[in-house]
Scaffold this motif. Structure first.
Motif: not given
Length: 418
Positions: A104-122
């Motif tokens: 679930x730690x990996x899952x939470x990290x993936x969810x956190x990244x997917x929730x970012x806008x494209x500028x922040x995620x880049x």
């Protein structure tokens, strides 16, 4: 921002487009504790890195179309499928992070990244993602590790003619770089990619070892970064496609770190001139006993022959090359200047190169060989026009950048040349 054609058939055709990455916060995320893991010998001063890098990129922007990794990545991340692919691969399949995650730690990290806008995620995919539980007493600060080496855009991908080789990196800390370049070249530039690791999981290639000498010749270094399996992949690939082709291979020392790639001891200055580390050509010192091998492909058959050195291999192919020695003729100075990328020049065109000003004896050797010495500051500020010179070396100041372990060629990934 529009993509250009992707095609490189030599090291010295006039440069039309190049891919760079402005070093950023990621280089500030090294400490004396983790710099060796990050493949650095020391930590860098960001303020001076910025000053030096701006001179370097300023020269390139005066000469060619310059693309930047983060700009393209931001654009790509607006596509939901590309975003999901990069996040999933970064979190689940590139899991060589200081903090080992599971479930679930990996899952939470993936969810956190997917929730970012494209500028922040880049930005996060490059600069890393901090562990919110970090207490300041360990070096495990990042759930997603920073890409400390991304400024060296040469290494993780290589334009080879009209395709891009996505390089299978030798160190885990650089693996995610290849993931980003795969997305950039497939989805932004729309070009066919290839990867030695899809042929053999143990095959390794890196761009600092791969020189596109001509339409039917590669010169490749074999050492700690590019291995025999990686070179075999290239040979097999071209044997299946070309009636005639050659790969000239130079074996490199495994240490010290200044010999990690072929372009630390050999670079093209023009069609018939090169910058070389003299002991490599004379097979002396660390290069004693290091093989130079000419791989020839004819009608699908691959043959191997030992040659004296790179220049002899080129002469066998009826190509005369004049060497200019990095550091001049003093062996002591040669070692000093090679350590700080004294041979690592980047060709803007035939007889037109870019490199570090700090390697004074190397620059003096170029001056004596007829290269006008142009200051980057004068070029960037418009006082000097590079097109006015038949042969030149554009030099930029560098005290911090060489300590990262690379030079002008390492920091450039050509996309299009004449």
């Amino acid at each position: 921002m529009k993509p250009c054609e992707v095609n490189v058939t030599s090291e010295t055709g006039r440069l039309r487009a190049v891919l760079l990455h402005r070093p950023g916060v990621e280089i500030e995320r090294m400490t004396p504790m983790n710099c060796a893991h990050a493949l650095y010998s020391d930590i860098l001063d960001r303020m001076n890195v910025d000053i030096e890098y701006n001179r370097f990129r300023g020269v390139l922007e005066k000469w060619a179309q310059v693309y930047y990794v983060e700009d393209i990545l931001r654009e790509l991340l607006q596509d939901e499928k590309i975003r999901e692919h990069l996040v999933t691969e970064s979190v689940f399949n590139y899991g060589h992070r200081p903090i080992k995650l599971s479930g679930t730690i990996n899952d939470r990290l993936a969810d956190e990244l997917m929730g970012m806008d494209h500028v922040k995620l880049a930005r996060v995919l490059i600069e890393g993602y901090e562990n919110p539980q970090w207490e300041g007493i360990t070096d495990n600060r990042y759930l997603l590790e920073p890409l400390y080496n991304l400024l060296f855009t040469r290494d993780a991908s290589s334009t080879i003619y009209n395709r891009v080789l996505i390089n299978s990196m030798s160190f885990e800390v650089r693996e995610r770089e290849s993931l980003i370049y795969e997305a950039i070249f497939r989805h932004f530039f729309g070009v066919e990619t290839m990867n030695a690791a899809t042929w053999n999981a143990k095959a390794r290639t890196e761009g600092g070892d791969i020189h596109i000498a001509s339409p039917d010749l590669l010169i490749v270094g074999e050492g700690v970064r590019t291995n025999a399996k990686g070179i075999e992949y290239l040979a097999q690939q071209f044997a299946s496609e070309r009636e005639r082709f050659h790969i000239l291979v130079q074996e490199l020392p495994r240490e010290p770190d200044s010999f990690i790639h072929l372009d630390m001891v050999f670079t093209f200055l023009g069609k018939h001139q090169c910058m070389a580390f003299e002991p490599m050509l004379r097979k002396q010192g660390l290069f004693a006993g290091k093989d130079t091998t000419l791989i020839s492909i004819k009608n699908g058959k691959i043959t191997y022959r030992q040659v004296k050195d790179i220049l002899a291999g080129l002469r066998h192919l009826e190509w005369d090359m004049e060497p200019i020695y990095g550091g001049g003729y003093d062996p002591w100075v040669q070692l000093r200047e090679q350590w700080h990328s004294g041979a690592n020049f980047f060709s803007l065109g035939d007889g037109k190169v870019l490199g570090y000003r700090r390697n004074a004896y190397t620059i003096e050797a170029l001056d004596k060989a007829g290269f006008a010495v142009l200051q980057a500051k004068d070029i960037v500020e418009g006082r000097v026009n590079m097109d006015d010179y038949e042969k030149f070396v554009a030099v930029f100041p560098a005290s911090e950048l060489p300590r990262a372990g690379g030079g002008a060629r390492c920091m450039t990934m050509p996309i299009l040349r004449d």
